[in-house]
Design a protein around this motif. Structure first.
Motif, PDB file in Angstrom:
ATOM      1  N   ASP A 133       0.836  -1.175   0.028  1.00  0.00           N
ATOM      2  CA  ASP A 133      -0.095  -0.080  -0.003  1.00  0.00           C
ATOM      3  C   ASP A 133       0.774   1.374   0.149  1.00  0.00           C
ATOM      4  N   ILE A 134       2.036   1.329   0.643  1.00  0.00           N
ATOM      5  CA  ILE A 134       2.806   2.283   0.790  1.00  0.00           C
ATOM      6  C   ILE A 134       3.395   3.026  -0.502  1.00  0.00           C
ATOM      7  N   LEU A 135       3.363   2.091  -1.506  1.00  0.00           N
ATOM      8  CA  LEU A 135       3.959   2.062  -2.741  1.00  0.00           C
ATOM      9  C   LEU A 135       3.382   3.174  -3.649  1.00  0.00           C
ATOM     10  N   SER A 136       1.884   3.254  -3.191  1.00  0.00           N
ATOM     11  CA  SER A 136       1.236   4.470  -3.823  1.00  0.00           C
ATOM     12  C   SER A 136       1.130   5.853  -3.119  1.00  0.00           C
ATOM     13  N   TRP A 137       1.956   5.910  -1.940  1.00  0.00           N
ATOM     14  CA  TRP A 137       1.903   7.252  -1.150  1.00  0.00           C
ATOM     15  C   TRP A 137       2.857   8.067  -1.671  1.00  0.00           C
ATOM     16  N   PRO A 138       2.244   9.273  -2.057  1.00  0.00           N
ATOM     17  CA  PRO A 138       3.089  10.476  -2.739  1.00  0.00           C
ATOM     18  C   PRO A 138       4.316  10.801  -1.866  1.00  0.00           C
ATOM     19  N   GLY A 139       4.410  10.492  -0.577  1.00  0.00           N
ATOM     20  CA  GLY A 139       5.703  10.755   0.266  1.00  0.00           C
ATOM     21  C   GLY A 139       6.730   9.886   0.205  1.00  0.00           C
ATOM     22  N   LEU A 140       6.533   8.754  -0.728  1.00  0.00           N
ATOM     23  CA  LEU A 140       7.573   7.794  -0.874  1.00  0.00           C
ATOM     24  C   LEU A 140       8.750   8.056  -1.377  1.00  0.00           C
ATOM     25  N   ARG A 141       8.482   9.244  -2.209  1.00  0.00           N
ATOM     26  CA  ARG A 141       9.690   9.468  -3.360  1.00  0.00           C
ATOM     27  C   ARG A 141      10.821  10.438  -2.341  1.00  0.00           C
ATOM     28  N   PHE A 142      10.672  10.681  -1.209  1.00  0.00           N
ATOM     29  CA  PHE A 142      11.420  11.460  -0.658  1.00  0.00           C
ATOM     30  C   PHE A 142      11.974  10.532   0.492  1.00  0.00           C
ATOM     31  N   GLN A 143      11.864   9.300   0.790  1.00  0.00           N
ATOM     32  CA  GLN A 143      12.355   8.468   1.694  1.00  0.00           C
ATOM     33  C   GLN A 143      13.395   7.841   1.323  1.00  0.00           C
ATOM     34  N   GLU A 144      14.612   7.545   2.197  1.00  0.00           N
ATOM     35  CA  GLU A 144      15.815   6.740   2.143  1.00  0.00           C
ATOM     36  C   GLU A 144      15.770   5.575   2.439  1.00  0.00           C
ATOM     37  N   LEU A 145      14.499   5.195   3.206  1.00  0.00           N
ATOM     38  CA  LEU A 145      14.669   3.596   3.775  1.00  0.00           C
ATOM     39  C   LEU A 145      13.466   3.079   3.236  1.00  0.00           C
ATOM     40  N   PHE A 146      13.410   1.680   2.878  1.00  0.00           N
ATOM     41  CA  PHE A 146      12.281   0.844   2.545  1.00  0.00           C
ATOM     42  C   PHE A 146      12.557  -0.496   3.335  1.00  0.00           C
ATOM     43  N   SER A 147      11.577  -0.740   4.206  1.00  0.00           N
ATOM     44  CA  SER A 147      12.062  -1.914   5.184  1.00  0.00           C
ATOM     45  C   SER A 147      10.625  -2.723   5.163  1.00  0.00           C
ATOM     46  N   PRO A 148      10.226  -3.501   4.290  1.00  0.00           N
ATOM     47  CA  PRO A 148       8.918  -4.376   4.432  1.00  0.00           C
ATOM     48  C   PRO A 148       9.282  -5.457   5.277  1.00  0.00           C
ATOM     49  N   ARG A 149       8.126  -5.930   6.360  1.00  0.00           N
ATOM     50  CA  ARG A 149       8.372  -7.127   7.257  1.00  0.00           C
ATOM     51  C   ARG A 149       7.085  -7.794   7.079  1.00  0.00           C
ATOM     52  N   PRO A 150       7.320  -9.195   7.446  1.00  0.00           N
ATOM     53  CA  PRO A 150       6.213 -10.126   7.659  1.00  0.00           C
ATOM     54  C   PRO A 150       5.587  -9.645   9.258  1.00  0.00           C
ATOM     55  N   ARG A 168      13.127   5.105  -5.810  1.00  0.00           N
ATOM     56  CA  ARG A 168      14.259   5.498  -6.469  1.00  0.00           C
ATOM     57  C   ARG A 168      15.106   6.176  -5.524  1.00  0.00           C
ATOM     58  N   ASN A 169      14.837   6.701  -4.421  1.00  0.00           N
ATOM     59  CA  ASN A 169      15.757   7.502  -3.472  1.00  0.00           C
ATOM     60  C   ASN A 169      16.184   6.603  -2.344  1.00  0.00           C
ATOM     61  N   VAL A 170      15.556   5.464  -2.273  1.00  0.00           N
ATOM     62  CA  VAL A 170      15.763   4.661  -1.205  1.00  0.00           C
ATOM     63  C   VAL A 170      17.392   4.007  -1.193  1.00  0.00           C
ATOM     64  N   SER A 171      18.008   4.416  -0.220  1.00  0.00           N
ATOM     65  CA  SER A 171      19.546   4.028  -0.101  1.00  0.00           C
ATOM     66  C   SER A 171      19.840   2.957   0.819  1.00  0.00           C
ATOM     67  N   GLU A 172      18.670   2.610   1.774  1.00  0.00           N
ATOM     68  CA  GLU A 172      18.718   1.594   2.829  1.00  0.00           C
ATOM     69  C   GLU A 172      17.587   0.716   2.240  1.00  0.00           C
ATOM     70  N   LEU A 173      17.993  -0.606   1.707  1.00  0.00           N
ATOM     71  CA  LEU A 173      16.691  -1.427   1.571  1.00  0.00           C
ATOM     72  C   LEU A 173      16.950  -2.502   2.670  1.00  0.00           C
ATOM     73  N   CYS A 174      16.096  -2.661   3.241  1.00  0.00           N
ATOM     74  CA  CYS A 174      15.953  -3.724   4.304  1.00  0.00           C
ATOM     75  C   CYS A 174      14.706  -4.790   4.441  1.00  0.00           C
ATOM     76  N   ALA A 175      15.161  -6.092   3.832  1.00  0.00           N
ATOM     77  CA  ALA A 175      14.119  -7.114   3.792  1.00  0.00           C
ATOM     78  C   ALA A 175      14.185  -7.988   5.278  1.00  0.00           C
ATOM     79  N   ILE A 176      13.648  -7.334   6.192  1.00  0.00           N
ATOM     80  CA  ILE A 176      14.050  -8.268   7.705  1.00  0.00           C
ATOM     81  C   ILE A 176      13.008  -9.233   7.817  1.00  0.00           C
ATOM     82  N   ASP A 177      13.459 -10.513   8.004  1.00  0.00           N
ATOM     83  CA  ASP A 177      12.776 -11.644   8.654  1.00  0.00           C
ATOM     84  C   ASP A 177      12.006 -12.054   7.217  1.00  0.00           C
ATOM     85  N   CYS A 178      12.460 -11.588   6.056  1.00  0.00           N
ATOM     86  CA  CYS A 178      11.619 -12.056   4.664  1.00  0.00           C
ATOM     87  C   CYS A 178      12.263 -13.102   4.214  1.00  0.00           C
TER      88      CYS A 178
END
Length: 267
Positions: A133-150, A168-178
């Motif tokens: 759902d957060i992928l359609s949030w307009p504020g996402l393009r300003f975020q440096e972190l993307f961290s989906p979790r189960p 595109r501006n995410v510089s910290e990609l964190c797939a934790i417990d995935c």
């Protein structure tokens, strides 16, 4: 590029590129704002230092940063929205700390509010369906972190994230417990091939095959901090990673929570 608005637009368009920030510092110096210019330069130099390599130069820079901030911070933050008026600066510009917001509050923040800073940072608690759902949030393009979790991550979250230009501006990609398949590991690495990625966490059950994909992928050459907690590596997986031609820039490697055999530790 000498026009102030054009320089600022370039900083917002390329928030990880210090070259443009330093060009703006030169412009400020030439136009009678030397303290603001020096502050940008000092913070950019501090950010470029590895925490492993800090020396007397870092202490000197921090003292100067503190003095400049004390003198100019109120003036430099005066244009920010009231809710972000006390924000800290990083590399010479504000970076909004969004940790206090729960998910519903986070996605209520508008792009107009967030565009006052080149980058913002939210928390690590984007769980389940929220990760899509957060992928359609307009504020996402300003975020440096993307961290989906189960739990309850949608089955296609990796594909949808990889196709999302707002990341595109995410510089910290964190797939934790995935739990990621080798193809999903490759899909994520392909998506960040042309993006800044100093921090990567594949902290879940990717196994030896996932490690082999990571080791062979050129995107690994961007990474400075690599988190592989719980990856279930054996000696074969660690050997693949250790012999990767792309491993050189990595300065921090985390294998905690991984039950490693003696052979894997040796590798």
């Amino acid at each position: 590029m000498s026009d102030e608005n054009a320089l600022l637009a370039a900083i917002w368009e390329h928030p990880h590129d210090d070259t443009v920030r330093l060009a703006y510092a030169d412009w400020l110096h030439e136009h009678g704002r030397p303290e603001r210019a020096e502050f940008i330069r000092v913070q950019c130099e501090l950010a470029a230092l590895d925490r492993w390599d800090e020396a007397p130069r870092a202490a000197k820079l921090r003292r100067r940063e503190k003095a400049l901030w004390k003198e100019g911070s109120r003036r430099w933050r005066a244009h920010l929205p009231a809710k972000f008026r006390r924000t800290a600066f990083e590399r010479g510009f504000p970076k909004f700390d969004l940790y206090k917001y729960d998910y519903p509050g986070l996605v209520k923040l508008t792009a107009d509010e967030l565009r006052h800073a080149p980058l913002s940072r939210y928390h690590y608690n984007i769980e389940g369906r929220q990760a899509v759902d957060i992928l359609s949030w307009p504020g996402l393009r300003f975020q440096e972190l993307f961290s989906p979790r189960p739990p309850r991550l949608p089955k296609d979250w990796v594909r949808r994230a990889a196709e999302c230009d707002a990341l595109r501006n995410v510089s910290e990609l964190c797939a934790i417990d995935c739990t990621l398949t080798p193809d999903e590991v490759r899909l994520l690495l392909d998506a960040w091939a042309d993006r800044h990625l100093p921090k990567l966490a594949l902290a879940g059950s990717i196994g030896d095959e996932g490690l082999a994909v990571l080791a062979a992928h050129p995107t690994l050459a961007k990474v400075r901090c690599l988190d592989l907690r719980g990856c279930r590596a054996t000696a074969a997986g660690v050997r693949a990673l250790g012999t990767s031609p792309h491993l050189g820039p990595v300065r921090e490697l985390d294998f905690s929570s991984t039950r490693m055999t003696e052979g894997a530790v040796r590798e």
